[in-house]
Scaffold this motif. Structure first.
Motif, PDB file in Angstrom:
ATOM      1  N   LYS A 184      -5.594  -2.370  -1.595  1.00 30.33           N
ATOM      2  CA  LYS A 184      -6.817  -3.172  -1.660  1.00 30.33           C
ATOM      3  C   LYS A 184      -7.962  -2.448  -0.954  1.00 30.33           C
ATOM      4  CE  LYS A 184      -8.965  -7.156  -2.474  1.00 30.33           C
ATOM      5  NZ  LYS A 184     -10.206  -6.947  -1.765  1.00 30.33           N
ATOM      6  N   ALA A 185      -7.639  -1.842   0.190  1.00 27.98           N
ATOM      7  CA  ALA A 185      -8.674  -1.105   0.935  1.00 27.98           C
ATOM      8  C   ALA A 185      -9.204   0.055   0.105  1.00 27.98           C
ATOM      9  CB  ALA A 185      -8.098  -0.605   2.256  1.00 27.98           C
ATOM     10  N   ALA A 186      -8.291   0.737  -0.583  1.00 22.27           N
ATOM     11  CA  ALA A 186      -8.712   1.868  -1.429  1.00 22.27           C
ATOM     12  C   ALA A 186      -9.550   1.385  -2.606  1.00 22.27           C
ATOM     13  CB  ALA A 186      -7.481   2.622  -1.929  1.00 22.27           C
ATOM     14  N   LEU A 187      -9.172   0.241  -3.160  1.00 22.90           N
ATOM     15  CA  LEU A 187      -9.952  -0.320  -4.276  1.00 22.90           C
ATOM     16  C   LEU A 187     -11.364  -0.673  -3.806  1.00 22.90           C
ATOM     17  CD1 LEU A 187      -9.878  -1.300  -7.249  1.00 22.90           C
ATOM     18  CD2 LEU A 187      -9.167  -3.536  -6.411  1.00 22.90           C
ATOM     19  N   ASP A 188     -11.443  -1.334  -2.657  1.00 30.45           N
ATOM     20  CA  ASP A 188     -12.761  -1.693  -2.103  1.00 30.45           C
ATOM     21  C   ASP A 188     -13.601  -0.449  -1.834  1.00 30.45           C
ATOM     22  OD1 ASP A 188     -12.014  -4.314  -2.239  1.00 30.45           O
ATOM     23  OD2 ASP A 188     -11.510  -4.515  -0.115  1.00 30.45           O
ATOM     24  N   GLU A 189     -12.953   0.571  -1.316  1.00 26.92           N
ATOM     25  CA  GLU A 189     -13.659   1.819  -0.994  1.00 26.92           C
ATOM     26  C   GLU A 189     -14.242   2.432  -2.281  1.00 26.92           C
ATOM     27  OE1 GLU A 189     -13.932   2.768   2.063  1.00 26.92           O
ATOM     28  OE2 GLU A 189     -14.540   4.888   2.013  1.00 26.92           O
ATOM     29  N   THR A 190     -13.449   2.397  -3.323  1.00 28.46           N
ATOM     30  CA  THR A 190     -13.878   2.980  -4.602  1.00 28.46           C
ATOM     31  C   THR A 190     -15.082   2.222  -5.154  1.00 28.46           C
ATOM     32  OG1 THR A 190     -11.530   3.319  -4.977  1.00 28.46           O
ATOM     33  CG2 THR A 190     -12.971   3.831  -6.794  1.00 28.46           C
ATOM     34  N   LEU A 191     -14.986   0.901  -5.124  1.00 24.45           N
ATOM     35  CA  LEU A 191     -16.083   0.087  -5.664  1.00 24.45           C
ATOM     36  C   LEU A 191     -17.331   0.207  -4.798  1.00 24.45           C
ATOM     37  CD1 LEU A 191     -13.995  -3.060  -6.697  1.00 24.45           C
ATOM     38  CD2 LEU A 191     -14.878  -1.260  -8.188  1.00 24.45           C
ATOM     39  N   ALA A 192     -17.128   0.294  -3.484  1.00 22.81           N
ATOM     40  CA  ALA A 192     -18.278   0.417  -2.570  1.00 22.81           C
ATOM     41  C   ALA A 192     -19.025   1.719  -2.799  1.00 22.81           C
ATOM     42  CB  ALA A 192     -17.782   0.330  -1.130  1.00 22.81           C
ATOM     43  N   HIS A 193     -18.350   2.713  -3.348  1.00 23.52           N
ATOM     44  CA  HIS A 193     -18.992   4.010  -3.575  1.00 23.52           C
ATOM     45  C   HIS A 193     -19.427   4.193  -5.033  1.00 23.52           C
ATOM     46  CE1 HIS A 193     -17.398   4.885   0.412  1.00 23.52           C
ATOM     47  NE2 HIS A 193     -18.242   5.901   0.440  1.00 23.52           N
ATOM     48  N   GLY A 194     -19.533   3.096  -5.746  1.00 25.06           N
ATOM     49  CA  GLY A 194     -20.218   3.164  -7.036  1.00 25.06           C
ATOM     50  C   GLY A 194     -19.349   3.145  -8.272  1.00 25.06           C
ATOM     51  N   ALA A 195     -18.038   2.954  -8.119  1.00 25.20           N
ATOM     52  CA  ALA A 195     -17.197   2.912  -9.322  1.00 25.20           C
ATOM     53  C   ALA A 195     -17.468   1.632 -10.116  1.00 25.20           C
ATOM     54  CB  ALA A 195     -15.724   2.971  -8.930  1.00 25.20           C
ATOM     55  N   ILE A 196     -17.523   1.756 -11.428  1.00 23.93           N
ATOM     56  CA  ILE A 196     -17.663   0.539 -12.241  1.00 23.93           C
ATOM     57  C   ILE A 196     -16.288   0.055 -12.722  1.00 23.93           C
ATOM     58  CG2 ILE A 196     -20.031   0.932 -12.983  1.00 23.93           C
ATOM     59  CD1 ILE A 196     -18.990   2.153 -15.528  1.00 23.93           C
ATOM     60  N   TYR A 197     -15.296   0.898 -12.577  1.00 23.69           N
ATOM     61  CA  TYR A 197     -13.902   0.476 -12.797  1.00 23.69           C
ATOM     62  C   TYR A 197     -13.031   1.313 -11.864  1.00 23.69           C
ATOM     63  CZ  TYR A 197      -9.209   0.188 -14.688  1.00 23.69           C
ATOM     64  OH  TYR A 197      -7.842   0.013 -14.813  1.00 23.69           O
ATOM     65  N   ALA A 198     -12.017   0.687 -11.301  1.00 17.61           N
ATOM     66  CA  ALA A 198     -11.093   1.444 -10.437  1.00 17.61           C
ATOM     67  C   ALA A 198      -9.695   0.863 -10.549  1.00 17.61           C
ATOM     68  CB  ALA A 198     -11.562   1.413  -8.991  1.00 17.61           C
ATOM     69  N   GLU A 199      -8.741   1.745 -10.348  1.00 13.97           N
ATOM     70  CA  GLU A 199      -7.336   1.342 -10.464  1.00 13.97           C
ATOM     71  C   GLU A 199      -6.561   2.141  -9.407  1.00 13.97           C
ATOM     72  OE1 GLU A 199      -6.067   1.994 -14.641  1.00 13.97           O
ATOM     73  OE2 GLU A 199      -5.018   3.671 -13.731  1.00 13.97           O
ATOM     74  N   ILE A 200      -5.796   1.420  -8.617  1.00 15.89           N
ATOM     75  CA  ILE A 200      -5.049   2.055  -7.528  1.00 15.89           C
ATOM     76  C   ILE A 200      -3.569   1.811  -7.794  1.00 15.89           C
ATOM     77  CG2 ILE A 200      -4.913   2.328  -5.017  1.00 15.89           C
ATOM     78  CD1 ILE A 200      -7.805   2.352  -6.009  1.00 15.89           C
TER      79      ILE A 200
END
Lengths: 479, 443
Positions: free
Chosen positions: A6-22
């Protein structure tokens, strides 16, 4: 682990990802290898880690680490963003994930007999018994077992996948696989060799069903028969009956691979190749109305079993070719958007460090209603090819070659003498159009299918019943 | 526990548990790959991984493991399990203690690495490859570019400690001038100085351009000029099947052929992991033995198999420094150059075919060497010493030893090859093979 993901997902979205999958994936395996009756080595491996896939400004970034900490996962998340950003000047607009239903689910296959409960001595003894059975069988036929490599591989795969569209999939799957290589030799006749692969999503109970000593005894006996008795193959146009092992391979190579949407888009052009199919090929007739090729990940105990793919899409049976006509391609969410369809759940990754790409699962020809005997009895002059050794196909999946191993002449509906290495070299449409009868005896074989860069070997079943082809040319032996 | 302490910890604990021999290989990688197709990047990937491989012998039984879980607790439990596994296993056919060091390594062959190449520069290389292929006539271009920084160390209970680090760059470019006309080329190097993605792109584009409007090839026996990609595929088979493990398993056409003339006198093949500046440089093997240049084939005669200490003991020879703890493998294959230029060899062919690439090589029988592989990318008729029409849909269906025996000419020019189909870096010339059987689909 969920907290780290979850932390990695949040990190990805916080840095501009419009889609992310961990994805967290753990593959723990034990492999016992025996060569020529002597235990070579036992391998116990722990392959686990976290991967991040992120879509940023039309650019996909993928990053993996085998350090399973929050810090490492978040660092991997930032890396995926950074490299995707850097690449975005050489990507084009329009990359997106389709709006198919994304699931929160958990699936688990519980083995009847967990392989970890079987002690190592029993596993080694099993391979040893298998070797002895093969050796005795060879001696009985008056040949030497000149090579025998046996490997049993026991695998436990755990996955947790979350994505920014609300998907969350937990899965736990055991697999068991057996690979065998047999080589028999005789002074005047040379050698004959055979590979055989079995695999299931299950525990040790699969092995009990396979009965390795009996299997190897029979396979070696037959192989020795081929070595000693096979005569020169005919070289002319005739009818052919093919066994399930060959049919499964043809389904996989000439129908399964060509139907992968990423391949149709040219994504594998420099590696696993292209395909004769085009985005508008659905509806194109490839074969006779008797042939329907499907890919179905949901078959219980199958080697390619899964219920949800790496993107959280529910898996289902897909008709790649129905009654001889191309029907459906294999899609992930990205290609589904391009083709304006819904993903059919074909996204798979071989281990944590691999990007999920479009893969087959269990590809096979739907059975018909002929018995093997009925297929043969209606052949005046032909060849029955039960299995194969050499094969390959061009990178557009149109020109293929299968060289028979156990094979027999057919005359007036009766099996006759063995023939050596009959060669079937044929186009995809030539093959499927020539099928005039389909058997009722669906059987499967296990394989690891290779695709992607780096190459990913993914567990699949290939399968089919016996079939009959009318009026195709059998080539002679080599040279 | 600090990373550099892990091997000593494992060896110490393994000995306490009763192991006689322990080898620990520690690998650290930071790798970036950019995949592209249709002139665009499709995905950019990065891996940062640390992993340890442990090999143990106890009471002559053997066990091995690979893990990235490097906590003290896991490693302590793992080594205990591994020693128990080895002890439970029947004794190996041959017990060869791990080689005793310390050895001296020629670290001078390892030039200091210039370190990381930023993603922006890697993207620039991709652009160069694509642009060069398009300038040479391609319409669409696909491939992958990889940059890796690696560290490897091997420490054993035999008092061996060796480590090396370096970088590797590789690009594989496939260019299409139409749906049925393509070309392929690669560039591999340890450092940016020797790396030429633009050249790889141009070579792929030029082949694709020449391959436009191919006609159906006709099966038969031809004198065939094999380009480096396809010849490397065949030669890597020769290197890999020289592994003593595969000989013993019945999976090699080289069994019982030491000292025999297995190829024409034109062919000399080395495994040369100490070749300075080369992609496949490796100064020690997985047993920590210093690597060396081994001549596998000299003027057509098979000189040696590739060994680790176990296969060597079984054969009554010395290790060749090619461990793989289980399966010996080649590191860096080098074919001796011939004395003719490619154009001079071409000019000697009256009626033949030029094949630039192939894939999907499969054997009918490893011990006989009967096999087939399928050309992909540009393939051309040769008439009176010149390339003429492009052709398609033929397959090399022959015997691999027969091909090596019929290798009539080797070119002076060579190219390093490594790609999806050829795993071992191979310095490869063009080769003229006479009387090669080409088959095709019948319907």
């Amino acid at each position: 682990m969920e907290e780290i993901l979850k932390a990695a997902l949040d990190e990805t979205l916080a840095h501009g990802a419009i889609y992310a999958e961990i994805r967290f994936q753990s593959d723990v395996s034990e492999s016992v290898l025996m060569k020529n009756g002597i235990s070579e080595v036992t391998d116990y491996s722990q392959i686990r880690g976290i991967s991040v896939r992120a879509l940023v400004r039309n650019s996909l970034g993928f990053s993996a680490t085998n350090l399973c900490t929050k810090r490492a996962a978040c660092k991997a998340a930032r890396k995926a963003i950074t490299i995707a950003h850097a690449a975005s000047r050489l990507t084009s607009p329009g990359v997106s994930m389709d709006n198919t239903e994304i699931n929160q689910a958990r699936f688990e296959v519980k083995p009847e007999i967990p392989s970890r409960d079987i002690d190592l001595t029993s596993k080694i003894e099993l391979l040893s018994e298998g070797y002895k059975a093969a050796r005795d069988s060879a001696e009985q036929k008056g040949v030497k077992l000149s090579g025998c490599v046996l490997r049993i591989n026991l695998l436990e795969t755990e996955k947790i996948i979350i994505n920014s569209d609300g998907g969350e999939i937990h899965s736990s799957i055991p697999r068991i696989a057996l690979s065998t290589f047999l080589s028999v030799s005789e002074a005047r006749r040379g050698t004959t060799q055979r590979f055989l692969h079995l695999g299931e999503t299950s525990g040790w109970e699969a092995e009990e069903k396979w009965n390795l000593p009996l299997l190897l005894s029979e396979e070696t006996y037959t192989l020795a028969g081929t070595l000693l008795e096979a005569r020169k193959s005919p070289s002319e146009k005739m009818d052919i009956v093919l066994g399930p092992e060959v049919v499964g391979l043809v389904c996989h190579e000439s129908c399964g691979h060509p139907s992968e949407a990423d391949r149709i888009l040219g994504r594998e052009a420099a590696q696993a190749g292209e395909t004769y199919l085009k985005p508008d090929s659905a509806g194109r007739r490839i074969g006779s109305p008797l042939v329907s090729v499907v890919d179905d990940p949901t078959i219980p105990h199958s080697f390619g079993f899964y219920l949800y793919d790496e993107e959280g899409v529910k898996s289902r049976k897909r008709f790649l070719m129905r009654k001889g006509v191309i029907e459906e391609f294999l899609h992930n969410r990205e290609t589904a958007t391009i083709f304006e369809v819904k993903s059919n759940g074909s996204s798979r990754a071989a281990a944590y460090g691999y990007e999920p790409i479009i893969r087959m699962a269990n590809t096979f020809l739907e059975p018909g209603d002929y018995s093997r005997e009925e297929l043969i009895e209606d052949v005046k002059k032909g060849v029955y090819i039960k299995n194969f050794m050499e094969w390959n196909i061009d990178d557009r999946r149109y020109h293929q070659r299968y060289v028979g191993l156990e094979a027999y002449k057919i005359k007036d509906g009766v099996l006759g003498e063995r023939v050596r290495n009959p060669v079937l070299e044929i186009t995809t449409e030539g093959f499927w159009s020539s099928v005039d009868a389909v058997g009722d005896d669906l059987q499967f074989q296990a394989a690891y299918c290779g695709k992607g860069d780096p190459m990913q070997g993914i567990p699949v079943w290939t399968g089919g019943p016996h079939i009959r082809l009318r009026g195709v040319r059998i080539g002679g032996t080599l040279l | 526990m600090r990373m550099e302490e892990i091997p000593s910890f494992l060896i110490s604990n393994g000995k306490k548990e009763g192991a006689t021999d322990i080898a620990v290989k520690f690998e650290e990688n930071d790798e970036t790959m950019i995949r592209f197709s249709n002139n665009e990047i499709t995905v950019t990937k990065n891996w940062r991984e640390k992993e340890v491989e442990i090999f143990v012998i106890a009471e002559k039984g053997r066990a091995e493991t690979r893990t990235g879980i490097l906590s003290t607790q896991n490693l302590r439990e793992l080594i205990k399990r591994l020693v128990n596994t080895a002890r439970t296993s029947p004794p190996a056919e041959v017990y060869a203690p791990l080689p005793t060091g310390p050895f001296e390594y020629d670290y001078s062959r390892l030039e200091p690495s210039k370190g990381a190449v930023p993603p922006e520069r890697l993207i620039g290389y991709v652009k160069k490859a694509i642009d060069s292929a398009r300038e040479a006539g391609a319409e669409k271009v696909a491939g992958s570019l990889t940059f890796s920084i690696y560290k490897i160390s091997v420490q054993t209970s035999g008092g061996v400690y060796a480590k090396e680090q370096g970088t590797n760059l590789e690009v594989s470019v496939r260019a299409f001038s139409s749906e049925l006309a393509s070309g392929h080329s690669v560039s591999i190097a340890r450092e940016e100085e020797g790396f030429d993605p633009a050249l790889a792109g141009r070579q792929a584009g030029e082949i694709a351009d020449k391959a436009l409007n191919p006609m159906e090839g006709q099966p038969g026996r031809y004198d065939v000029l094999l380009g480096p990609l396809v010849f490397a595929d065949l030669i890597s088979q020769l290197g890999e099947r020289a592994s003593a493990f595969l000989i013993d398993a019945g999976q090699s056409f080289l069994a019982d052929k030491i000292g025999s003339q297995i190829a024409s006198k034109e062919l000399t093949l080395h495994d040369d992991p100490i070749l300075k500046g080369s992609y496949g440089l490796r100064i020690f093997d997985d047993e920590g033995v210093p690597t060396r240049r081994n001549t596998i084939v000299e003027k057509g005669k098979l000189k040696t198999y590739l060994h680790n200490s176990t296969t060597a003991k079984k054969s009554g020879v010395e290790t060749t420094g090619n461990a793989g703890l289980l399966v010996p493998t080649p590191w860096n294959l080098v074919i001796e150059p011939g004395n003719k230029k490619i154009e001079d060899i071409l000019s000697t062919i009256d009626r033949g075919i030029y094949i630039t690439n192939s894939w999907y090589l499969r054997y009918q029988d490893y011990s006989k060497g009967d096999f087939s592989t399928i050309p992909r990318d540009g393939m051309f008729l040769i008439r009176n010493g010149e390339l003429t029409n492009p052709v398609r849909n033929l397959r090399i269906s022959d015997n691999i030893l027969r091909i090596f025996r019929n290798t009539a000419r080797i070119s002076r020019e060579r190219q390093w090859i490594k790609w999806w189909e050829v795993e071992t870096p191979t310095l490869t010339p063009h080769a003229l093979v006479t009387d090669l059987n080409l088959s095709k689909s019948t319907i």
